[in-house]
Write a protein that holds these residues in place. Structure first.
Motif, PDB file in Angstrom:
ATOM      1  N   ARG A   1     100.632 -12.516  51.415  1.00  0.00           N
ATOM      2  CA  ARG A   1      99.626 -12.899  50.715  1.00  0.00           C
ATOM      3  C   ARG A   1      98.284 -12.031  50.066  1.00  0.00           C
ATOM      4  N   PRO A   2      97.895 -11.681  49.186  1.00  0.00           N
ATOM      5  CA  PRO A   2      96.722 -10.515  48.448  1.00  0.00           C
ATOM      6  C   PRO A   2      95.981 -10.379  50.120  1.00  0.00           C
ATOM      7  N   GLY A   3      96.018  -8.922  50.030  1.00  0.00           N
ATOM      8  CA  GLY A   3      95.067  -8.572  50.604  1.00  0.00           C
ATOM      9  C   GLY A   3      95.773  -7.594  52.107  1.00  0.00           C
ATOM     10  N   VAL A   4      96.586  -8.349  52.553  1.00  0.00           N
ATOM     11  CA  VAL A   4      97.793  -8.563  53.888  1.00  0.00           C
ATOM     12  C   VAL A   4      98.149  -6.786  54.917  1.00  0.00           C
ATOM     13  N   GLY A   5      96.659  -6.908  55.860  1.00  0.00           N
ATOM     14  CA  GLY A   5      96.957  -5.771  56.323  1.00  0.00           C
ATOM     15  C   GLY A   5      95.398  -4.797  56.010  1.00  0.00           C
ATOM     16  N   THR A   6      95.378  -4.895  55.310  1.00  0.00           N
ATOM     17  CA  THR A   6      93.716  -4.497  54.926  1.00  0.00           C
ATOM     18  C   THR A   6      92.393  -4.565  54.730  1.00  0.00           C
ATOM     19  N   GLY A   7      91.138  -3.733  55.302  1.00  0.00           N
ATOM     20  CA  GLY A   7      90.441  -3.791  55.696  1.00  0.00           C
ATOM     21  C   GLY A   7      90.014  -3.099  55.419  1.00  0.00           C
ATOM     22  N   SER A   8      88.423  -2.438  56.913  1.00  0.00           N
ATOM     23  CA  SER A   8      87.862  -0.876  56.663  1.00  0.00           C
ATOM     24  C   SER A   8      86.938  -1.139  57.932  1.00  0.00           C
ATOM     25  N   ALA A   9      86.562   0.487  58.709  1.00  0.00           N
ATOM     26  CA  ALA A   9      86.049   0.556  59.837  1.00  0.00           C
ATOM     27  C   ALA A   9      84.712   1.061  59.492  1.00  0.00           C
ATOM     28  N   VAL A  10      84.532   1.405  60.072  1.00  0.00           N
ATOM     29  CA  VAL A  10      82.814   2.171  60.176  1.00  0.00           C
ATOM     30  C   VAL A  10      83.536   3.748  61.558  1.00  0.00           C
ATOM     31  N   CYS A  11      83.472   4.915  60.706  1.00  0.00           N
ATOM     32  CA  CYS A  11      84.105   5.440  61.706  1.00  0.00           C
ATOM     33  C   CYS A  11      82.797   5.549  63.622  1.00  0.00           C
ATOM     34  N   SER A  12      81.880   5.933  62.369  1.00  0.00           N
ATOM     35  CA  SER A  12      80.531   5.888  64.079  1.00  0.00           C
ATOM     36  C   SER A  12      80.510   5.332  65.027  1.00  0.00           C
ATOM     37  N   THR A  13      80.725   4.485  64.186  1.00  0.00           N
ATOM     38  CA  THR A  13      80.741   2.774  65.388  1.00  0.00           C
ATOM     39  C   THR A  13      81.563   2.212  66.188  1.00  0.00           C
ATOM     40  N   GLY A  14      82.958   2.004  65.048  1.00  0.00           N
ATOM     41  CA  GLY A  14      83.687   1.903  65.712  1.00  0.00           C
ATOM     42  C   GLY A  14      83.697   0.528  65.073  1.00  0.00           C
ATOM     43  N   ALA A  15      82.931   0.001  63.863  1.00  0.00           N
ATOM     44  CA  ALA A  15      82.619  -1.351  63.888  1.00  0.00           C
ATOM     45  C   ALA A  15      84.277  -1.699  62.701  1.00  0.00           C
ATOM     46  N   VAL A  16      84.479  -2.571  63.175  1.00  0.00           N
ATOM     47  CA  VAL A  16      85.728  -3.393  62.195  1.00  0.00           C
ATOM     48  C   VAL A  16      85.348  -4.364  61.040  1.00  0.00           C
ATOM     49  N   ASP A  17      84.890  -3.623  59.822  1.00  0.00           N
ATOM     50  CA  ASP A  17      84.294  -4.778  58.421  1.00  0.00           C
ATOM     51  C   ASP A  17      85.442  -5.542  58.224  1.00  0.00           C
ATOM     52  N   SER A  18      86.320  -5.530  58.622  1.00  0.00           N
ATOM     53  CA  SER A  18      87.131  -6.676  58.178  1.00  0.00           C
ATOM     54  C   SER A  18      88.913  -5.866  57.944  1.00  0.00           C
ATOM     55  N   LEU A  19      89.519  -7.487  58.816  1.00  0.00           N
ATOM     56  CA  LEU A  19      90.865  -7.216  58.793  1.00  0.00           C
ATOM     57  C   LEU A  19      91.514  -7.764  58.705  1.00  0.00           C
TER      58      LEU A  19
END
Length: 392
Positions: free
Chosen positions: A155-173
């Motif tokens: 489905r659209p967007g599968v496996g995509t996301g974003s993270a923050v290098c300085s904190t390790g936070a995953v904004d979305s996956l």
């Protein structure tokens, strides 16, 4: 009587099980389910408070509010391992993209013929499996216990996301799932999924399949012994699986396989919240789907809605879920899961504790056994504690 319960009121055993907030609100903790407390803004519950309870970490919650459904929470398989790929960065922060089975570091344990390869068990592209088999026994009605195999959907967007290098936070996956449901309780009422027992987690071939088409054959445990339904392993396909293996995609029902549930699974280390809304038929809807009040069935394929006006096809004109509320609490009005980022820079290659969460909607399965017992359609929520590691 129903008129005592306000708009849309339903009087059940002397208590309003549906109606407006003023009438369904609790007065004391005794009005709430076990483990919940009655709270409101002035802390004394006058005028109708709200029943609140916590959601356990490492636990799966699903379905609407009727107390008669499968007992919650469900136990989530532990020791899952998933790889995402960093294809680019934005302002120094990684953009996550899906991995293929060939991207997964190996070699890993050899896998039996007809089962997913090691790479397919840990990648994030369509067709990869997500986690070990999920056991959902039903002690109240053992014959309708199920084994669920989660496959990542195309489905659209599968496996995509974003993270923050300085904190390790995953904004979305974004990991949309086709949750394959195997109705196995009649043959395996306790373990429901085939188990891999007697071995050591991660030690290749150290266990033995219990139940299913590979009963008595070697396997590698992929979870710990969480309860009587675990450990599970994809080395041991579900009992009565068609062709003695998990199905590809979502074919017609066959053997113990009865169909797929398309779940839009989006993980993050932040907070995810679902808030109920009212429709003409129900006062507390989290995950509405268009429904035909005449035939008593949901539109197929599932048609998401947030108001009756979203439902315009044929007689499917009512927006509703299986029942009011969430997770066997008919008075629930809000669901919230909060994750935990590492809060350290993750470019050191070390493993850092992190909890990912997701709050999501589950559509109807259209199965006359699964939907009533699972209270579907309805909301879902999960928290997955683990570790995050950046591999250069």
């Amino acid at each position: 009587m129903a008129s005592d319960c306000g708009t849309g009121g339903v009087c059940t055993a002397g208590r309003c099980s549906a109606g407006d907030a003023t009438h369904t609100g609790c007065v004391t903790n005794a009005n709430c389910s076990v483990g919940q407390t009655c709270t409101d803004s002035d802390a004394d519950c006058t005028g109708g408070g709200v029943c609140r309870g916590h959601l356990d970490c490492t636990a799966l919650y699903f379905g609407a509010g009727q107390p008669g459904g499968v007992r919650l929470p469900g136990t989530v398989p532990d020791y899952g391992l998933t790889y995402s790929k960093v294809a680019s960065c934005t302002a120094g922060n990684p953009n996550l993209t899906p991995t293929l089975d060939t991207d997964v570091p190996g070699p890993g344990c050899p896998t039996p013929a007809g089962t997913p390869t090691y790479g397919q068990r840990h990648c994030t592209s369509p067709g990869c499996v997500y986690g070990a088999p999920l056991a959902i026994p039903n002690p109240a009605s053992p014959a309708i216990g199920t084994c669920v195999v989660n496959k990542i959907a195309d489905r659209p967007g599968v496996g995509t996301g974003s993270a923050v290098c300085s904190t390790g936070a995953v904004d979305s996956l974004l990991l949309p799932l086709d949750s394959q449901v195997y109705l196995t309780g009649s043959s395996e009422p306790v373990r429901v999924c085939s188990t891999c027992v007697g071995g050591t987690l991660g030690v290749c071939g150290s266990g033995t399949c219990g139940g299913g088409p590979r009963d008595g054959l070697p396997c590698t445990p992929e979870t710990s012994a969480l309860n009587a339904s675990y450990p599970t392993s994809h080395d041991c396909p579900p009992p009565n699986a068609p062709g003695d293996q998990i199905v590809s995609d979502c074919p017609e029902a066959s053997g113990s396989f009865i169909g797929c549930l398309p779940v839009d699974f989006n993980l993050s280390s932040g907070t995810q919240t679902l808030t109920s809304f009212a429709t003409a038929a129900q006062a507390r809807v989290f995950c509405g789907f268009c429904f035909d009040a005449i035939s008593g069935g949901y539109e197929s394929p599932p048609h998401r809605c947030t108001a009756d006006t979203d439902c315009t096809n044929g007689n499917f004109t009512s927006c509703r879920q299986h029942s009011n509320g969430a997770f066997r609490n008919p008075f629930a009005t809000s669901i919230s899961e909060t994750g935990t980022p590492p809060n350290v820079c993750i470019d050191d290659g070390a493993s850092h504790p992190e909890t990912l969460v997701s709050a999501f909607c589950i559509p109807p399965s259209y199965d006359p056994i699964i939907d009533p017992s699972g209270e579907l359609p309805g909301p879902g929520a999960v928290a997955l504690p683990g570790t995050a590691k950046f591999i250069p």
